[in-house]
Design an enzyme around this catalytic site. Structure first.
Site, PDB file in Angstrom:
ATOM      1  N   GLY A 250       0.840  -1.204   0.000  1.00 25.33           N
ATOM      2  CA  GLY A 250       0.000   0.000   0.000  1.00 25.33           C
ATOM      3  C   GLY A 250       0.875   1.254   0.000  1.00 25.33           C
ATOM      4  O   GLY A 250       0.681   2.183  -0.795  1.00 25.33           O
ATOM      5  N   HIS A 251       1.874   1.275   0.895  1.00 24.08           N
ATOM      6  CA  HIS A 251       2.787   2.432   0.941  1.00 24.08           C
ATOM      7  C   HIS A 251       3.560   2.543  -0.375  1.00 24.08           C
ATOM      8  O   HIS A 251       3.747   3.637  -0.916  1.00 24.08           O
ATOM      9  CB  HIS A 251       3.813   2.267   2.065  1.00 24.08           C
ATOM     10  CG  HIS A 251       3.226   2.197   3.440  1.00 24.08           C
ATOM     11  ND1 HIS A 251       3.210   1.044   4.188  1.00 24.08           N
ATOM     12  CD2 HIS A 251       2.641   3.143   4.205  1.00 24.08           C
ATOM     13  CE1 HIS A 251       2.648   1.274   5.365  1.00 24.08           C
ATOM     14  NE2 HIS A 251       2.282   2.546   5.402  1.00 24.08           N
TER      15      HIS A 251
ATOM     16  N   LYS B 193      -7.406   4.003   2.614  1.00 23.78           N
ATOM     17  CA  LYS B 193      -7.756   3.096   3.716  1.00 23.78           C
ATOM     18  C   LYS B 193      -8.058   3.896   4.988  1.00 23.78           C
ATOM     19  O   LYS B 193      -8.955   3.569   5.743  1.00 23.78           O
ATOM     20  CB  LYS B 193      -6.635   2.101   3.975  1.00 23.78           C
ATOM     21  CG  LYS B 193      -7.138   0.895   4.727  1.00 23.78           C
ATOM     22  CD  LYS B 193      -6.062   0.200   5.479  1.00 23.78           C
ATOM     23  CE  LYS B 193      -6.149   0.636   6.883  1.00 23.78           C
ATOM     24  NZ  LYS B 193      -5.207   0.506   7.824  1.00 23.78           N
TER      25      LYS B 193
END
Ligand code: PAF
Length: 283
Positions: free
Chosen positions: A36-37, A150
């Protein structure tokens, strides 16, 4: 990748790049990096000439000391992942660099964003988030700030903070990156046991179920069903909420501002959050 530990050093380095008209993208993190990062790093690299990442586990945003203590620290693999992704600069400050002795704490007027959902369950959390992100943005003067959807409410809060503080930075919110089975990627997932990890899919499944039922069922029915699904898998539900895209309560008849479902639930002191847009706002 150049690693900076001192605020003044990275600030001065970036000042020379800004003079050269380079565009700077910034991805703030608390480490324990996952795909995600890294997707944010790629997004920044595609749009900017320099990409900066920061890793700082910010004590002021943890209302639960146990959560802070247990926050995973994986600095070596974080650095390897950032290098592989082609991140240009990493800011790795100590707490004293972020909060020096003369640091002046202010109160951010976040309105309803501070008292609902995460704000209700984590008092003070968003003040801590604003405090650290403003400080980071003063050090890392960037053109574009990248955050993941998120943390939906965090994105709204930071957007508000940027406007309250008149900061000259564009915010890009990137889609949530999920595991193959749908579980939203999170640094906390690695604390789950094998069984908890398997059961955690229920959060994504209940969001999908809500999405499939939103047009034909009442809000109350779908919230009740999601609560039941999640509790049956041993998770304690903090909230299952449906709100509009600006996190305002839903109007009964008019859904032109869209509908977002947000969930927070925990197992064994591991708190997971996720969200999904069920109906897009009318543009
Ligand atoms: O989302 C996070 O990891 C943190 O809240 C952030 C934005 C890096 C601030 O500490």
């Amino acid at each position: 990748m150049i690693i900076f530990k001192k605020a003044a050093d990275i600030h001065n380095f970036l000042a020379t790049k800004i003079k050269e008209n380079q565009s700077i993208g910034f991805v703030p993190t608390m480490g324990a990096l996952h795909e995600g990062h890294i997707s944010l790093i790629y997004k920044s690299k595609a749009a900017n000439s320099l990409t900066v990442c920061s890793i700082f586990v910010n004590p002021t945003q943890f209302n639960n000391p146990l959560d802070f203590e247990k926050y995973p620290i994986t600095i070596e693999s974080d650095i390897a992942m950032l290098e592989e992704a082609g991140c240009d600069l990493l800011f790795l400050p100590s707490t004293d660099e972020i909060y020096p002795k003369d640091f002046i704490k202010i109160n951010y007027e976040l309105g309803h964003l501070e008292t609902i959902l995460e704000g209700k369950y984590r008092p003070g959390h968003f003040q801590g988030v604003c405090m650290v992100v403003e400080r980071l943005l003063r050090i890392i003067t960037c053109n574009i700030l990248y955050l993941g959807q998120k943390d939906y409410q965090q994105c709204m809060v930071i957007e508000k903070m940027i406007s309250l503080r008149n900061m000259n930075v564009q915010l890009v919110i990137a889609p949530t990156i999920r595991e193959v089975d749908g579980l939203a990627m999170s640094s906390r997932n690695r604390r789950l046991s094998k069984e908890e990890r398997q059961n955690a899919i229920v959060i994504f499944n209940s969001l999908m179920n809500m999405k499939s039922k939103i047009t034909n069922n009442s809000i109350e029915e779908i919230i009740t069903e999601a609560n039941k699904m999640i509790s049956e898998k041993g998770f304690e539900v903090d909230y299952v909420e449906l709100v509009d895209c600006q996190l305002n309560p839903l109007e009964k008849t008019n859904h032109k501002n869209g509908i977002v479902a947000l969930i927070a639930s925990s197992i064994n002191n591991i708190r997971l959050i996720d969200n999904m847009t069920l109906i897009n706002p009318v543009k």
